[in-house]
Write an enzyme that holds these catalytic residues in place. Structure first.
Site, PDB file in Angstrom:
ATOM      1  N   ARG A 101       0.816  -1.212   0.000  1.00 47.55           N
ATOM      2  CA  ARG A 101       0.000   0.000   0.000  1.00 47.55           C
ATOM      3  C   ARG A 101       0.847   1.259   0.000  1.00 47.55           C
ATOM      4  O   ARG A 101       0.530   2.231  -0.694  1.00 47.55           O
ATOM      5  CB  ARG A 101      -0.960  -0.012   1.191  1.00 47.55           C
ATOM      6  CG  ARG A 101      -1.859   1.220   1.327  1.00 47.55           C
ATOM      7  CD  ARG A 101      -2.472   1.674   0.017  1.00 47.55           C
ATOM      8  NE  ARG A 101      -3.154   0.620  -0.716  1.00 47.55           N
ATOM      9  CZ  ARG A 101      -3.493   0.713  -1.993  1.00 47.55           C
ATOM     10  NH1 ARG A 101      -3.183   1.792  -2.697  1.00 47.55           N
ATOM     11  NH2 ARG A 101      -4.110  -0.281  -2.598  1.00 47.55           N
ATOM     12  N   LYS A 136       0.555  25.155  -5.147  1.00 49.10           N
ATOM     13  CA  LYS A 136      -0.691  24.527  -4.705  1.00 49.10           C
ATOM     14  C   LYS A 136      -0.535  23.002  -4.759  1.00 49.10           C
ATOM     15  O   LYS A 136      -1.199  22.303  -5.525  1.00 49.10           O
ATOM     16  CB  LYS A 136      -1.863  24.990  -5.563  1.00 49.10           C
ATOM     17  CG  LYS A 136      -2.125  26.487  -5.438  1.00 49.10           C
ATOM     18  CD  LYS A 136      -3.222  26.941  -6.381  1.00 49.10           C
ATOM     19  CE  LYS A 136      -3.439  28.448  -6.295  1.00 49.10           C
ATOM     20  NZ  LYS A 136      -4.472  28.928  -7.240  1.00 49.10           N
ATOM     21  N   LYS A 168       2.749  39.626  -5.069  1.00 52.63           N
ATOM     22  CA  LYS A 168       1.324  39.522  -5.382  1.00 52.63           C
ATOM     23  C   LYS A 168       0.568  40.713  -4.814  1.00 52.63           C
ATOM     24  O   LYS A 168       1.149  41.618  -4.221  1.00 52.63           O
ATOM     25  CB  LYS A 168       0.781  38.193  -4.859  1.00 52.63           C
ATOM     26  CG  LYS A 168       1.537  36.974  -5.395  1.00 52.63           C
ATOM     27  CD  LYS A 168       0.962  35.691  -4.878  1.00 52.63           C
ATOM     28  CE  LYS A 168      -0.383  35.424  -5.499  1.00 52.63           C
ATOM     29  NZ  LYS A 168      -0.425  34.154  -6.235  1.00 52.63           N
ATOM     30  N   GLU A 197       2.795  40.054  -9.935  1.00 55.12           N
ATOM     31  CA  GLU A 197       1.450  39.721 -10.386  1.00 55.12           C
ATOM     32  C   GLU A 197       0.685  41.014 -10.656  1.00 55.12           C
ATOM     33  O   GLU A 197       0.655  41.910  -9.809  1.00 55.12           O
ATOM     34  CB  GLU A 197       0.737  38.910  -9.315  1.00 55.12           C
ATOM     35  CG  GLU A 197      -0.714  38.564  -9.655  1.00 55.12           C
ATOM     36  CD  GLU A 197      -1.446  37.942  -8.470  1.00 55.12           C
ATOM     37  OE1 GLU A 197      -1.631  36.725  -8.482  1.00 55.12           O
ATOM     38  OE2 GLU A 197      -1.799  38.693  -7.537  1.00 55.12           O
ATOM     39  N   ASP A 218      -2.769  38.031 -14.212  1.00 55.27           N
ATOM     40  CA  ASP A 218      -3.726  37.276 -13.407  1.00 55.27           C
ATOM     41  C   ASP A 218      -5.144  37.458 -13.917  1.00 55.27           C
ATOM     42  O   ASP A 218      -5.711  38.551 -13.877  1.00 55.27           O
ATOM     43  CB  ASP A 218      -3.626  37.724 -11.944  1.00 55.27           C
ATOM     44  CG  ASP A 218      -4.515  36.897 -11.034  1.00 55.27           C
ATOM     45  OD1 ASP A 218      -4.595  35.669 -11.237  1.00 55.27           O
ATOM     46  OD2 ASP A 218      -5.139  37.475 -10.122  1.00 55.27           O
TER      47      ASP A 218
END
Length: 284
Positions: A101, A136, A168, A197, A218
């Protein structure tokens, strides 16, 4: 070299974690099998996939029982067909089943990342656009998934918060604007790339004036991406981000941007359906 060393260490650490969480104080079901019984086994994929995770499986069985031998029929990055056997194993039956597994969990997840990436890469074949991943990623699997992206033909964006600046919206607000943020970044680490960004053409102009290395557009509409490419005129690398999916990818690539980033490569996954089967048993 730092990335390669970190990846090697992550493979060792993740193999140890996977075994520890699954085995705990001991695999009680495996104890039903006679200790002197050995077996051969094969792992197949039930669906088409791009293989990824060889080093993790090698390390899992190395840690578990070095008497287990693995004969790979494919390598990371290879395309697999449905029902294809890509790994044969031989060793103590107890060990094969105890490690099953942990090995399959890594293979099914990393192969899913590589497979998703290959699908996206194929959609923009013939363009000069590079497909990038993002941060992410699944918790605790950053380096593993970023490696899987490369196996699928994609490219890595920054690995973390330490190897490149990505300024950002909230950074811009907190720093007092794009020019101030870029200037401070150059002072802190002049050797690292600076990406900004932007959400409007006004911010694009500011980022260009500040001489940002990379500008992330963006959630720009397709027509606005075309305009941004014309305005930039090669003065910075342009990265399109937002609203990126299989249905929109090719159209975004055709706008002339240099790269496209997508979090879907590492977070929107459906594990590959894999199976291990004992094929023969014998006493030693």
């Amino acid at each position: 070299m730092h990335y390669e060393n970190a990846l090697a260490e992550e493979i060792r650490a993740s193999a140890a974690r996977l075994l520890a969480e699954d085995i705990g104080p001991g695999d009680i079901t495996a104890q039903l099998i006679p200790e002197n019984q050995w077996a051969t086994a094969s792992i197949i994929t039930r669906e088409p996939a791009v293989l990824c995770g060889v080093a993790w499986v090698d390390e899992i069985f190395r840690r578990l029982d070095n008497r287990v031998t693995l004969r790979w029929q494919a390598a990371d990055g290879d395309s697999l067909q449905a029902d294809q056997c890509f790994l044969e194993l031989e060793g103590p039956a107890r060990s094969l089943l105890t490690g099953e597994r942990a090995a399959l969990n890594m293979l099914q997840t990393l192969s899913a990342t590589a497979t998703s990436t290959r699908h996206y890469v194929d959609l923009i074949e013939g363009t000069n656009v590079r497909l990038l991943d993002t941060r992410k990623t699944l918790p605790g699997m950053r380096l593993a998934q970023k490696y899987a992206v490369t196996c699928g033909g994609g490219h890595n964006h920054r690995i973390g918060l330490w190897d490149a600046f990505l300024i950002k919206e909230n950074h811009i607000t907190a720093c007092g604007g794009i020019p101030a943020a870029v200037e401070q970044a150059r002072k802190l680490a002049s050797d690292l790339p600076v990406e900004v960004e932007v959400e409007t053409f006004e911010e694009l102009d500011q980022a260009l004036a500040a001489k940002a290395d990379i500008i992330m557009l963006d959630n720009f509409a397709l027509e606005d991406l075309h305009v941004a490419v014309e305005i930039t005129g090669g003065r910075a690398t342009l990265e399109a981000s937002g609203n990126v999916g299989a249905a929109t990818l090719k159209a975004i690539a055709d706008t002339g941007v240099d790269c496209i980033s997508s979090g879907a490569l590492t977070k929107d996954l459906k594990s590959i359906d894999l199976s291990m089967r004992i094929t023969h048993t014998f006493d030693v």
